[in-house]
Design a protein around this motif. Structure first.
Motif, PDB file in Angstrom:
ATOM      1  N   LEU A 131      -4.985  12.671  -5.486  1.00 39.30           N
ATOM      2  CA  LEU A 131      -4.918  14.060  -5.952  1.00 39.30           C
ATOM      3  C   LEU A 131      -4.125  14.931  -4.980  1.00 39.30           C
ATOM      4  N   THR A 132      -4.256  14.663  -3.680  1.00 38.32           N
ATOM      5  CA  THR A 132      -3.448  15.392  -2.692  1.00 38.32           C
ATOM      6  C   THR A 132      -1.973  15.141  -2.937  1.00 38.32           C
ATOM      7  N   VAL A 133      -1.606  13.883  -3.122  1.00 37.77           N
ATOM      8  CA  VAL A 133      -0.204  13.515  -3.358  1.00 37.77           C
ATOM      9  C   VAL A 133       0.323  14.177  -4.633  1.00 37.77           C
TER      10      VAL A 133
ATOM     11  N   VAL B 131       0.835  -1.208   0.000  1.00 39.78           N
ATOM     12  CA  VAL B 131       0.000   0.000   0.000  1.00 39.78           C
ATOM     13  C   VAL B 131       0.868   1.256   0.000  1.00 39.78           C
ATOM     14  N   ASP B 132       0.553   2.204  -0.894  1.00 36.95           N
ATOM     15  CA  ASP B 132       1.292   3.474  -0.935  1.00 36.95           C
ATOM     16  C   ASP B 132       0.913   4.375   0.232  1.00 36.95           C
ATOM     17  N   PHE B 133      -0.381   4.461   0.516  1.00 36.81           N
ATOM     18  CA  PHE B 133      -0.866   5.310   1.609  1.00 36.81           C
ATOM     19  C   PHE B 133      -2.313   4.983   1.927  1.00 36.81           C
ATOM     20  N   ILE B 134      -2.784   5.511   3.054  1.00 38.58           N
ATOM     21  CA  ILE B 134      -4.181   5.396   3.490  1.00 38.58           C
ATOM     22  C   ILE B 134      -4.807   6.785   3.432  1.00 38.58           C
ATOM     23  N   ALA B 135      -5.997   6.887   2.868  1.00 36.65           N
ATOM     24  CA  ALA B 135      -6.754   8.148   2.878  1.00 36.65           C
ATOM     25  C   ALA B 135      -8.022   7.918   3.690  1.00 36.65           C
ATOM     26  N   SER B 136      -8.160   8.655   4.783  1.00 37.48           N
ATOM     27  CA  SER B 136      -9.269   8.417   5.714  1.00 37.48           C
ATOM     28  C   SER B 136     -10.189   9.626   5.812  1.00 37.48           C
ATOM     29  N   HIS B 137     -11.486   9.371   5.605  1.00 34.97           N
ATOM     30  CA  HIS B 137     -12.472  10.428   5.812  1.00 34.97           C
ATOM     31  C   HIS B 137     -12.675  10.706   7.290  1.00 34.97           C
ATOM     32  N   GLY B 138     -12.587   9.653   8.125  1.00 35.70           N
ATOM     33  CA  GLY B 138     -12.951   9.794   9.525  1.00 35.70           C
ATOM     34  C   GLY B 138     -14.455   9.675   9.692  1.00 35.70           C
ATOM     35  N   HIS B 139     -14.908   9.851  10.923  1.00 33.90           N
ATOM     36  CA  HIS B 139     -16.345   9.766  11.219  1.00 33.90           C
ATOM     37  C   HIS B 139     -16.847  11.145  11.645  1.00 33.90           C
TER      38      HIS B 139
ATOM     39  N   VAL C 111      -0.193   2.890  14.203  1.00 36.78           N
ATOM     40  CA  VAL C 111      -0.502   1.458  14.244  1.00 36.78           C
ATOM     41  C   VAL C 111      -0.160   0.774  12.923  1.00 36.78           C
ATOM     42  N   THR C 112      -0.473   1.408  11.801  1.00 32.86           N
ATOM     43  CA  THR C 112      -0.245   0.778  10.496  1.00 32.86           C
ATOM     44  C   THR C 112       1.178   0.982   9.985  1.00 32.86           C
ATOM     45  N   GLU C 113       1.857   2.023  10.497  1.00 32.90           N
ATOM     46  CA  GLU C 113       3.192   2.407  10.022  1.00 32.90           C
ATOM     47  C   GLU C 113       3.179   2.724   8.527  1.00 32.90           C
ATOM     48  N   LEU C 114       2.065   3.301   8.084  1.00 36.52           N
ATOM     49  CA  LEU C 114       1.907   3.723   6.697  1.00 36.52           C
ATOM     50  C   LEU C 114       1.557   5.207   6.647  1.00 36.52           C
ATOM     51  N   PRO C 115       1.896   5.891   5.539  1.00 38.51           N
ATOM     52  CA  PRO C 115       1.467   7.284   5.380  1.00 38.51           C
ATOM     53  C   PRO C 115      -0.059   7.389   5.413  1.00 38.51           C
ATOM     54  N   VAL C 116      -0.547   8.455   6.022  1.00 37.27           N
ATOM     55  CA  VAL C 116      -1.991   8.678   6.148  1.00 37.27           C
ATOM     56  C   VAL C 116      -2.326  10.099   5.682  1.00 37.27           C
TER      57      VAL C 116
ATOM     58  N   SER D 275     -12.333  29.552  -3.463  1.00 34.71           N
ATOM     59  CA  SER D 275     -11.424  28.962  -4.452  1.00 34.71           C
ATOM     60  C   SER D 275     -11.368  27.456  -4.256  1.00 34.71           C
ATOM     61  N   ASN D 276     -10.902  26.757  -5.294  1.00 36.21           N
ATOM     62  CA  ASN D 276     -10.667  25.321  -5.178  1.00 36.21           C
ATOM     63  C   ASN D 276      -9.581  25.057  -4.142  1.00 36.21           C
ATOM     64  N   SER D 277      -9.498  23.811  -3.674  1.00 36.77           N
ATOM     65  CA  SER D 277      -8.495  23.465  -2.665  1.00 36.77           C
ATOM     66  C   SER D 277      -7.826  22.141  -2.987  1.00 36.77           C
ATOM     67  N   ILE D 278      -6.602  22.014  -2.482  1.00 39.88           N
ATOM     68  CA  ILE D 278      -5.918  20.724  -2.405  1.00 39.88           C
ATOM     69  C   ILE D 278      -6.000  20.340  -0.935  1.00 39.88           C
ATOM     70  N   SER D 279      -7.013  19.562  -0.589  1.00 36.83           N
ATOM     71  CA  SER D 279      -7.303  19.265   0.815  1.00 36.83           C
ATOM     72  C   SER D 279      -6.639  17.966   1.258  1.00 36.83           C
ATOM     73  N   GLY D 280      -6.462  17.837   2.552  1.00 41.96           N
ATOM     74  CA  GLY D 280      -5.903  16.628   3.130  1.00 41.96           C
ATOM     75  C   GLY D 280      -4.580  16.884   3.826  1.00 41.96           C
ATOM     76  N   GLN D 281      -4.513  16.539   5.106  1.00 42.88           N
ATOM     77  CA  GLN D 281      -3.280  16.665   5.884  1.00 42.88           C
ATOM     78  C   GLN D 281      -2.510  15.343   5.812  1.00 42.88           C
ATOM     79  N   LYS D 282      -1.200  15.424   5.561  1.00 44.95           N
ATOM     80  CA  LYS D 282      -0.383  14.220   5.356  1.00 44.95           C
ATOM     81  C   LYS D 282       0.463  13.899   6.582  1.00 44.95           C
ATOM     82  N   LEU D 283       0.517  12.613   6.910  1.00 43.44           N
ATOM     83  CA  LEU D 283       1.403  12.089   7.946  1.00 43.44           C
ATOM     84  C   LEU D 283       2.272  11.007   7.317  1.00 43.44           C
ATOM     85  N   GLY D 284       3.597  11.129   7.444  1.00 38.96           N
ATOM     86  CA  GLY D 284       4.499  10.143   6.868  1.00 38.96           C
ATOM     87  C   GLY D 284       4.942  10.538   5.472  1.00 38.96           C
ATOM     88  N   ASP D 285       5.918   9.844   4.958  1.00 40.75           N
ATOM     89  CA  ASP D 285       6.479  10.133   3.633  1.00 40.75           C
ATOM     90  C   ASP D 285       5.713   9.379   2.560  1.00 40.75           C
TER      91      ASP D 285
END
Length: 360
Positions: A332-334, A92-100, A123-128, A349-359
């Motif tokens: 799209l964030t990446v 897996v390259d990364f996880i994208a989470s909407h949350g609740h 926990v996953t040790e993957l970029p989020v 305006s349009n946005s590039i949304s999403g906060q990144k954790l990890g490389d």
């Protein structure tokens, strides 16, 4: 140089509390600059009883209890995804989470999705990638809907995309080739609440509703919900639905079957009116849990003429389209490309949304 292929996991935890949708997806940029996609593996993980009970009460929790739920949900999401990856032997390259979503009040510039991404990452040790709504809210937008960019780029063969989730929402391209999208009305939040009162998780194929009779006075009250008269851009949250829609459920006054029939009629009327006001014909893709409610689909079709073709996606698409699109929002964030459209949300305006954790 940008990558052309991405293998990502999308996570969706919806307002209907069906569980955590996990979709491992492959996206590839083709030579014609269009995207191909595939949901390779998918699963829905049921919430532990303790977490589900707390989620149902989340809007009423204290700050400390809500923060505790945020952490516990994030940790559980991480364990669930890690187990999924191990079981399926995925890279897996990364996880994208909407949350609740707990609160969504764009008029007050507030939105809160829980399922702490730091714990998911640890926990996953993957970029989020997470928190896809706040930037748009900060720009004066609704922070919703977020799925329309995916509808435009992954499902462009359809004139309309309608998701029958906890809340029903619509996405389409108008005459000016602008993507328009908004929440229509309560859907599975209402239907499942009524089904729960009969000891059911949901109304299978709408059989309970089909056995009931429409209560005209209740239908008029639900149809009079002020949100329905607002012009888009607009979005709907549980904190509006609970005091305006759910509060009118009264088992002492009405039979559950009759309230269910009335709820289906309300939802079908709102969706059909929305389609007719958007375009005078077209092919509509229906996804989300409500797409399996054949009685609801039949009631929608009965209110439309033959110029409208209603299409049900395959089982994976119906169940996991939102998780798929959140994985795509992460792509799209990446790539540093727009993933939130001002034409949809009303932001400046349009946005590039999403906060990144990890490389990544």
């Amino acid at each position: 140089m940008q990558k052309l292929t991405y293998n990502a996991i999308g996570l969706m935890s919806g307002t209907s509390l069906d569980g955590l949708d996990i979709a491992f997806c492959k996206f590839q940029m083709l030579p014609d600059q269009k995207w191909s996609w595939e949901i390779i593996e998918c699963a829905t993980k049921q919430y532990p009883d303790d977490i589900k009970i707390r989620l149902t009460k989340a809007i009423h929790l204290s700050g400390l209890d809500l923060h505790s739920l945020d952490v516990d949900l994030g940790r559980w999401m991480g364990s669930s995804v890690k187990e999924f990856i191990t079981k399926k032997n995925l890279t897996v390259d990364f996880i994208a989470s909407h949350g609740h979503t707990v609160f969504h009040e764009p008029e007050n510039q507030l939105t809160l999705q829980i399922g702490n991404p730091n714990f998911l990452h640890a926990v996953t040790e993957l970029p989020v990638i997470s928190d896809f709504r706040t930037l748009d809210i900060a720009k004066g937008g609704q922070g919703a809907p977020l799925v329309p960019i995916g509808d435009a780029l992954l499902f462009h063969e359809y004139d309309f995309c309608i998701n029958l989730g906890g809340i029903a929402n619509l996405s389409y391209e108008n005459k000016e080739n602008k993507r328009i999208a908004y929440d229509i009305c309560a859907c599975n939040i209402l239907l499942n609440t009524l089904a729960n009162s009969k000891g059911l998780e949901y109304d299978d194929k709408g059989s309970l509703a089909k056995s009931g009779n429409i209560i005209k006075s209740l239908l008029n009250e639900w149809d009079d919900f002020p949100y329905l008269k607002k012009k888009p851009p607009k979005s709907l949250g549980i904190e509006q639905i609970e005091p305006e829609i759910l509060v009118k459920i009264d088992e002492n006054k009405f039979k559950v079957e009759d309230m269910m029939a009335t709820a289906v009629e309300h939802i079908a009327s709102q969706i059909s009116k929305t389609l007719i006001s958007a375009k005078n014909e077209g092919k509509a893709l229906f996804t989300g849990g409500g797409a399996f409610n054949s009685f609801l689909i039949d009631r929608i079709q009965s209110k439309l003429d033959h110029k409208y073709e209603l299409v049900l996606g395959d089982e994976k698409t119906v169940n996991y389209k939102e998780a798929l699109i959140f994985a795509f929002l992460g792509v799209l964030t990446v790539r540093n490309e727009w993933n939130t459209l001002a034409s949809v949300t009303g932001a400046h305006s349009n946005s590039i949304s999403g906060q990144k954790l990890g490389d990544i």
